[in-house]
Design an enzyme around this catalytic site. Sequence first.
Site, PDB file in Angstrom:
ATOM      1  N   ASP A 153      62.740  35.351 -19.988  1.00  0.00           N
ATOM      2  CA  ASP A 153      61.886  35.001 -18.852  1.00  0.00           C
ATOM      3  C   ASP A 153      61.173  33.712 -19.251  1.00  0.00           C
ATOM      4  O   ASP A 153      60.294  33.728 -20.114  1.00  0.00           O
ATOM      5  CB  ASP A 153      60.880  36.137 -18.609  1.00  0.00           C
ATOM      6  CG  ASP A 153      59.793  35.761 -17.604  1.00  0.00           C
ATOM      7  OD1 ASP A 153      59.895  34.696 -16.966  1.00  0.00           O
ATOM      8  OD2 ASP A 153      58.837  36.558 -17.462  1.00  0.00           O
TER       9      ASP A 153
ATOM     10  N   LYS B 207      57.091  24.327 -16.239  1.00  0.00           N
ATOM     11  CA  LYS B 207      58.058  24.871 -15.281  1.00  0.00           C
ATOM     12  C   LYS B 207      57.881  24.245 -13.892  1.00  0.00           C
ATOM     13  O   LYS B 207      58.845  24.073 -13.155  1.00  0.00           O
ATOM     14  CB  LYS B 207      57.857  26.388 -15.204  1.00  0.00           C
ATOM     15  CG  LYS B 207      58.851  27.111 -14.344  1.00  0.00           C
ATOM     16  CD  LYS B 207      58.687  28.593 -14.557  1.00  0.00           C
ATOM     17  CE  LYS B 207      59.524  29.414 -13.626  1.00  0.00           C
ATOM     18  NZ  LYS B 207      59.378  30.848 -13.910  1.00  0.00           N
TER      19      LYS B 207
ATOM     20  N   GLU C 100      64.337  35.814 -10.638  1.00  0.00           N
ATOM     21  CA  GLU C 100      63.286  36.688 -11.188  1.00  0.00           C
ATOM     22  C   GLU C 100      63.153  38.012 -10.424  1.00  0.00           C
ATOM     23  O   GLU C 100      63.053  39.072 -11.046  1.00  0.00           O
ATOM     24  CB  GLU C 100      61.946  35.943 -11.224  1.00  0.00           C
ATOM     25  CG  GLU C 100      61.940  34.888 -12.324  1.00  0.00           C
ATOM     26  CD  GLU C 100      60.838  33.860 -12.189  1.00  0.00           C
ATOM     27  OE1 GLU C 100      59.942  34.036 -11.328  1.00  0.00           O
ATOM     28  OE2 GLU C 100      60.876  32.866 -12.928  1.00  0.00           O
TER      29      GLU C 100
ATOM     30  N   ASP D  81      55.415  39.472  -6.228  1.00  0.00           N
ATOM     31  CA  ASP D  81      55.111  38.815  -7.500  1.00  0.00           C
ATOM     32  C   ASP D  81      53.908  37.892  -7.333  1.00  0.00           C
ATOM     33  O   ASP D  81      54.003  36.848  -6.691  1.00  0.00           O
ATOM     34  CB  ASP D  81      56.362  38.020  -7.936  1.00  0.00           C
ATOM     35  CG  ASP D  81      56.181  37.332  -9.279  1.00  0.00           C
ATOM     36  OD1 ASP D  81      55.039  37.258  -9.772  1.00  0.00           O
ATOM     37  OD2 ASP D  81      57.185  36.867  -9.841  1.00  0.00           O
TER      38      ASP D  81
END
Length: 588
Positions: free
Chosen positions: A9, A70, A147, A169
């Site tokens: 991850d 990211k 994800e 999420d």
Amino acid sequence: MADRVVGIDLGTTNSSIGYVASGRPTLIEIDGSPLMPSAVGLAPDGTLLVGRAARNQRHLYPERTVTSIKRKMGGRAKVRLGEEEYTPVELSAMILRRLKQAGEAALGEPLRRAVITVPAFFTDAQRTATREAGEIAGFTVERILNEPTAAALCYLHSEAEPRTLLVYDLGGGTFDVSIVRSHGDVTEVLASHGDTALGGDDFDAIVRARFGRALNADGVEDTDPRVDARLFRAAEEAKIKLSSETLVRVSEEHLAVKGGLPYHLTTEVDRSEYEELIADLLERTRDSVHTALKEARVLAREIDEVVLVGGATRTPRVAQMLHDILGLAPRQEIDPDQAVALGAAIQAARIGGQATSRILIDVSPYSFGTSYLGLLDGRPSDDCYMIVLRRNQPLPTRQSQLFYTMAPGQPATEVEVFQGEDPVASRNQRLGEFRVEGLDARAPQNSPLVFEFSLDVDGILRVEVTERHTGLKKAITITDAFRTLSDAELEEARTRIAGALGGDSPIEVLAEPIPEPPPDLDSAGRKAWVSATSLIEKAERLLPGLDAADYAEVDQLRNALRGALRAGDHEDAKAQAAALSDVLFYLG
Ligand code: AMP
């Protein structure tokens, strides 16, 4: 043996690396934690730092530290790190390489193959950039996995029936909700919707602003950067506490100077005020849930499971809101910060041809609560039931809830503790009761009493009631909160449920971990072990659909086989495996 495949991850704030051993997904600890900060830094002496060390130097050397890289993946702009400049791909590769080295050190073998997760909304360019980062770090990237798919995999186990999951999420800085469909080994994202500028940090900002107003009301400015930084830190701490407590007291000493004297901030925030403050933010996420459902052409009632990912989903209001929208209690037994990495590890193991079993976490199998005086079917009743600790919470867990006295100067209150979900208290399993005497005779009606329930892995439940303004406390400890039914009663209930619902029994079969194979096993023994393991898994997949007689037989055989494996008795394991295999053959 073929190379092991690991799951990674690669997160905005933290990253993790995991693998599957004896069917169980596991994360590797780096600097003592399975979450490694996604930070890269260049120390003043030129040493490259990745992870916790980099994050720790961020306040001292912000110009020599990079976080949240990211967010820049897929873009061309270089990022300055001290005297050097790097592309986002190179910086991500440094994070991946650190994960790889930590994994190799922990497992004592080279790791060459990886599955890496990305948000469902990542574009092709962002996915390619992630793949390149993996390759630069020395991996063959077997798959770029979404994800939400990874998170869903934690809660699925090659179900034969199609399942539709909603993955919610809410991380530190981003939010997305995805509708995921799974059928057999195929799991896909049907739709994903979200807001890349909404997350737990915004909750902090709202609480921070509330503290700012308290300061301003005392005639103190809150614009000084040092004051601002302290208020933000206090806000995040308060927010996290409010996930398990109903009230937080904030006390920041020497925060500023007022009229030449030190100024201390002391203030209180209770859960209901906090929930009002964040209501608009949660409303935005509710809109996204509806949009994602619409885009996936899925109705709310068609969702089979709701899965929570991201640290900010620990806010109790989140689960309540999803329960309201979807009529389902969200699954939260897997740590919301680890679900993506564990799911990536499961996908990685499947690519590597390894068997996987369900993740087993100690969770509370029941809800616990108390009775109160309220309205039942529109009429006042003292048999109303309020759940304080919801089932499926990872253990140990603690939660508190406010109740209010009925009369001014009320001298005492009766506290009853129940296990169950029924809104009528007396229809639940009664576990105990106690009386809190000596309440403040001068207190007005509606004085708050804090009920705190805490439950540990051994099923010890403690209920403590505190009169908020006096601190008067009384508590009860129930040592056997999980085993309220005898074996005979349990068996009877199981048969009754199986009978009432025909073959479609809702009994949830949670696999216990399958024992590790002994290290000295030869290759024939290892093969037998693997095939016994997969028999147990098959049995556990079939169990929920069996009628009472088959259930009992398969249940007994799988337990016997597990016992033989645990005891290392190969002959017995062989015999039990043969018997189980025969029964399973007839059951299909
Ligand atoms: P993530 O990016 O998934 O690690 O999520 C981090 C966010 O979750 C941060 O905003 C944290 O403050 C928040 N968070 C962590 N624990 C809790 C908690 N117990 N209650 C509410 N928010 C939390």
